[in-house]
Design a protein around this motif. Structure first.
Motif, PDB file in Angstrom:
ATOM      1  N   VAL A  30     -18.030 -36.749   6.776  1.00 33.36           N
ATOM      2  CA  VAL A  30     -18.894 -37.783   7.354  1.00 33.36           C
ATOM      3  C   VAL A  30     -18.031 -39.004   7.681  1.00 33.36           C
ATOM      4  O   VAL A  30     -17.235 -39.460   6.865  1.00 33.36           O
ATOM      5  N   GLY A  31     -18.154 -39.493   8.911  1.00 30.52           N
ATOM      6  CA  GLY A  31     -17.349 -40.619   9.368  1.00 30.52           C
ATOM      7  C   GLY A  31     -15.997 -40.221   9.927  1.00 30.52           C
ATOM      8  O   GLY A  31     -15.192 -41.075  10.282  1.00 30.52           O
ATOM      9  N   LYS A  32     -15.726 -38.934  10.004  1.00 33.70           N
ATOM     10  CA  LYS A  32     -14.454 -38.439  10.539  1.00 33.70           C
ATOM     11  C   LYS A  32     -14.705 -37.743  11.866  1.00 33.70           C
ATOM     12  O   LYS A  32     -15.789 -37.249  12.134  1.00 33.70           O
ATOM     13  N   ASP A  33     -13.675 -37.680  12.693  1.00 34.38           N
ATOM     14  CA  ASP A  33     -13.777 -37.019  13.995  1.00 34.38           C
ATOM     15  C   ASP A  33     -13.120 -35.650  14.019  1.00 34.38           C
ATOM     16  O   ASP A  33     -13.189 -34.953  15.017  1.00 34.38           O
ATOM     17  N   ILE A  34     -12.471 -35.276  12.924  1.00 37.09           N
ATOM     18  CA  ILE A  34     -11.774 -33.997  12.895  1.00 37.09           C
ATOM     19  C   ILE A  34     -12.372 -33.103  11.811  1.00 37.09           C
ATOM     20  O   ILE A  34     -12.956 -33.581  10.853  1.00 37.09           O
ATOM     21  N   THR A  35     -12.190 -31.811  11.997  1.00 33.83           N
ATOM     22  CA  THR A  35     -12.710 -30.854  11.026  1.00 33.83           C
ATOM     23  C   THR A  35     -11.798 -30.793   9.803  1.00 33.83           C
ATOM     24  O   THR A  35     -10.635 -31.192   9.851  1.00 33.83           O
ATOM     25  N   VAL A  36     -12.354 -30.282   8.713  1.00 30.30           N
ATOM     26  CA  VAL A  36     -11.567 -30.051   7.510  1.00 30.30           C
ATOM     27  C   VAL A  36     -10.533 -28.985   7.830  1.00 30.30           C
ATOM     28  O   VAL A  36     -10.860 -27.942   8.383  1.00 30.30           O
ATOM     29  N   GLY A  37      -9.287 -29.224   7.506  1.00 28.70           N
ATOM     30  CA  GLY A  37      -8.213 -28.324   7.911  1.00 28.70           C
ATOM     31  C   GLY A  37      -7.817 -27.287   6.877  1.00 28.70           C
ATOM     32  O   GLY A  37      -6.703 -26.790   6.919  1.00 28.70           O
ATOM     33  N   THR A  38      -8.708 -26.932   5.957  1.00 26.86           N
ATOM     34  CA  THR A  38      -8.353 -25.972   4.917  1.00 26.86           C
ATOM     35  C   THR A  38      -8.715 -24.534   5.279  1.00 26.86           C
ATOM     36  O   THR A  38      -8.482 -23.625   4.491  1.00 26.86           O
ATOM     37  N   PHE A  39      -9.294 -24.317   6.449  1.00 27.15           N
ATOM     38  CA  PHE A  39      -9.607 -22.964   6.930  1.00 27.15           C
ATOM     39  C   PHE A  39      -9.744 -23.028   8.447  1.00 27.15           C
ATOM     40  O   PHE A  39      -9.835 -24.099   9.031  1.00 27.15           O
ATOM     41  N   ALA A  40      -9.788 -21.871   9.087  1.00 30.84           N
ATOM     42  CA  ALA A  40      -9.893 -21.804  10.545  1.00 30.84           C
ATOM     43  C   ALA A  40     -11.281 -22.271  10.985  1.00 30.84           C
ATOM     44  O   ALA A  40     -12.297 -21.763  10.506  1.00 30.84           O
ATOM     45  N   ASP A  41     -11.315 -23.225  11.891  1.00 28.19           N
ATOM     46  CA  ASP A  41     -12.575 -23.783  12.388  1.00 28.19           C
ATOM     47  C   ASP A  41     -13.397 -22.720  13.106  1.00 28.19           C
ATOM     48  O   ASP A  41     -12.867 -21.867  13.809  1.00 28.19           O
ATOM     49  N   ARG A  42     -14.701 -22.787  12.900  1.00 36.89           N
ATOM     50  CA  ARG A  42     -15.668 -21.876  13.513  1.00 36.89           C
ATOM     51  C   ARG A  42     -15.368 -20.406  13.192  1.00 36.89           C
ATOM     52  O   ARG A  42     -15.522 -19.529  14.029  1.00 36.89           O
ATOM     53  N   SER A  43     -14.965 -20.177  11.963  1.00 30.36           N
ATOM     54  CA  SER A  43     -14.762 -18.808  11.503  1.00 30.36           C
ATOM     55  C   SER A  43     -15.812 -18.496  10.439  1.00 30.36           C
ATOM     56  O   SER A  43     -16.443 -19.397   9.898  1.00 30.36           O
ATOM     57  N   SER A  44     -16.026 -17.226  10.176  1.00 32.57           N
ATOM     58  CA  SER A  44     -16.993 -16.816   9.160  1.00 32.57           C
ATOM     59  C   SER A  44     -16.310 -16.865   7.800  1.00 32.57           C
ATOM     60  O   SER A  44     -15.273 -16.232   7.605  1.00 32.57           O
ATOM     61  N   GLN A  45     -16.890 -17.609   6.868  1.00 28.37           N
ATOM     62  CA  GLN A  45     -16.270 -17.840   5.566  1.00 28.37           C
ATOM     63  C   GLN A  45     -17.238 -17.550   4.421  1.00 28.37           C
ATOM     64  O   GLN A  45     -18.427 -17.851   4.519  1.00 28.37           O
ATOM     65  N   THR A  46     -16.714 -17.001   3.328  1.00 24.77           N
ATOM     66  CA  THR A  46     -17.497 -16.855   2.098  1.00 24.77           C
ATOM     67  C   THR A  46     -17.069 -17.871   1.050  1.00 24.77           C
ATOM     68  O   THR A  46     -17.744 -18.053   0.046  1.00 24.77           O
ATOM     69  N   GLU A  47     -15.947 -18.541   1.312  1.00 26.31           N
ATOM     70  CA  GLU A  47     -15.433 -19.524   0.366  1.00 26.31           C
ATOM     71  C   GLU A  47     -14.557 -20.522   1.119  1.00 26.31           C
ATOM     72  O   GLU A  47     -13.798 -20.144   2.010  1.00 26.31           O
ATOM     73  N   VAL A  48     -14.669 -21.812   0.758  1.00 25.58           N
ATOM     74  CA  VAL A  48     -13.841 -22.852   1.375  1.00 25.58           C
ATOM     75  C   VAL A  48     -13.367 -23.827   0.304  1.00 25.58           C
ATOM     76  O   VAL A  48     -13.950 -23.922  -0.773  1.00 25.58           O
ATOM     77  N   ALA A  49     -12.313 -24.554   0.609  1.00 30.57           N
ATOM     78  CA  ALA A  49     -11.789 -25.606  -0.252  1.00 30.57           C
ATOM     79  C   ALA A  49     -11.966 -26.929   0.481  1.00 30.57           C
ATOM     80  O   ALA A  49     -11.514 -27.078   1.616  1.00 30.57           O
ATOM     81  N   LEU A  50     -12.643 -27.880  -0.164  1.00 30.79           N
ATOM     82  CA  LEU A  50     -12.906 -29.170   0.458  1.00 30.79           C
ATOM     83  C   LEU A  50     -12.076 -30.263  -0.198  1.00 30.79           C
ATOM     84  O   LEU A  50     -12.091 -30.407  -1.429  1.00 30.79           O
ATOM     85  N   PRO A  51     -11.369 -31.063   0.598  1.00 34.32           N
ATOM     86  CA  PRO A  51     -10.600 -32.164   0.032  1.00 34.32           C
ATOM     87  C   PRO A  51     -11.518 -33.342  -0.285  1.00 34.32           C
ATOM     88  O   PRO A  51     -12.267 -33.807   0.568  1.00 34.32           O
ATOM     89  N   LEU A  52     -11.470 -33.812  -1.518  1.00 33.49           N
ATOM     90  CA  LEU A  52     -12.255 -34.978  -1.919  1.00 33.49           C
ATOM     91  C   LEU A  52     -11.396 -36.230  -1.789  1.00 33.49           C
ATOM     92  O   LEU A  52     -10.169 -36.169  -1.936  1.00 33.49           O
ATOM     93  N   LYS A  53     -12.027 -37.355  -1.534  1.00 31.76           N
ATOM     94  CA  LYS A  53     -11.296 -38.621  -1.444  1.00 31.76           C
ATOM     95  C   LYS A  53     -10.800 -38.995  -2.839  1.00 31.76           C
ATOM     96  O   LYS A  53     -11.576 -39.020  -3.790  1.00 31.76           O
ATOM     97  N   ASN A  54      -9.510 -39.296  -2.958  1.00 32.54           N
ATOM     98  CA  ASN A  54      -8.999 -39.678  -4.272  1.00 32.54           C
ATOM     99  C   ASN A  54      -9.017 -41.189  -4.480  1.00 32.54           C
ATOM    100  O   ASN A  54      -8.682 -41.660  -5.545  1.00 32.54           O
ATOM    101  N   TYR A  55      -9.433 -41.942  -3.493  1.00 33.15           N
ATOM    102  CA  TYR A  55      -9.527 -43.392  -3.598  1.00 33.15           C
ATOM    103  C   TYR A  55     -10.984 -43.853  -3.677  1.00 33.15           C
ATOM    104  O   TYR A  55     -11.272 -45.041  -3.583  1.00 33.15           O
ATOM    105  N   ASP A  56     -11.904 -42.933  -3.852  1.00 34.35           N
ATOM    106  CA  ASP A  56     -13.333 -43.239  -3.886  1.00 34.35           C
ATOM    107  C   ASP A  56     -13.990 -42.333  -4.918  1.00 34.35           C
ATOM    108  O   ASP A  56     -13.340 -41.464  -5.498  1.00 34.35           O
ATOM    109  N   THR A  57     -15.282 -42.520  -5.145  1.00 33.45           N
ATOM    110  CA  THR A  57     -16.013 -41.672  -6.091  1.00 33.45           C
ATOM    111  C   THR A  57     -17.095 -40.859  -5.396  1.00 33.45           C
ATOM    112  O   THR A  57     -17.969 -40.308  -6.059  1.00 33.45           O
ATOM    113  N   ALA A  58     -17.048 -40.798  -4.085  1.00 33.42           N
ATOM    114  CA  ALA A  58     -18.017 -39.999  -3.334  1.00 33.42           C
ATOM    115  C   ALA A  58     -17.377 -39.505  -2.034  1.00 33.42           C
ATOM    116  O   ALA A  58     -16.571 -40.201  -1.426  1.00 33.42           O
TER     117      ALA A  58
END
Length: 174
Positions: free
Chosen positions: A61-89
């Motif tokens: 949210v607030g970003k213009d690019i997709t999360v780069g931990t997997f291929a965009d618009r691919s079928s996934q059963t599991e993903v890894a999401l990067p959390l902000k380390n300078y915030d609590t949400a």
């Protein structure tokens, strides 16, 4: 005698220089760097069966690019999401059946995932720096209930400690 003093001085100087040097601190790959939130997708009818999300796109949210931990618009059963380390949400748009219309606007089914957490820093080494682990406080789908047709039907936090590991932290049912 001058040669002896010169040689002694040279040896002392060389000894000081050699002992003052520090070995290079290289960060090994298994050093446990900052963790990702691991999310798995499962069938709402049979909660133990992984179910791929077709043409998945995830954007912070607030970003213009997709999360780069997997291929965009691919079928996934599991993903890894990067959390902000300078915030609590951190918040993400999870898009099922992602596609663009003729103007480039997203036309897939968009749900919002809000993650609230505490951060914990630990020092690894000079070469690696600090690593951040997280403790999940709350994970919410479509905060505020604003989505009239959500594709995420339920979620479950299975592990509140987010550390570098292969464990799923959140299960999303659809």
């Amino acid at each position: 005698m001058k040669k002896l003093i010169y040689l002694l001085t040279l040896m002392i100087f060389t000894g000081v220089v050699i002992t003052a040097c520090e070995k290079d601190d290289i960060c090994p790959p298994d050093s446990g760097t900052t963790a990702y939130l691991k999310v798995g997708f499962f069938d709402i009818q049979d909660r133990e069966v992984p179910k791929a999300v077709p043409r998945l796109r995830i954007v912070g949210v607030g970003k213009d690019i997709t999360v780069g931990t997997f291929a965009d618009r691919s079928s996934q059963t599991e993903v890894a999401l990067p959390l902000k380390n300078y915030d609590t949400a951190s918040e993400f748009f999870l898009v099922q059946d992602s596609a663009s219309d003729s103007t480039g606007a997203e036309i897939g089914n968009i749900d919002r995932l809000a993650v609230n957490y505490q951060t914990n820093e630990r020092f690894i080494s000079r070469g690696c720096g600090y690593a951040v682990t997280y403790t999940l406080n709350q994970v919410t789908q479509n905060p505020g209930g604003s989505d009239p047709s959500p594709w995420i039907l339920a979620l479950e936090v299975t592990e509140s400690g987010v550390e570098p590991q292969d464990t799923l932290h959140v299960k999303i049912y659809h």
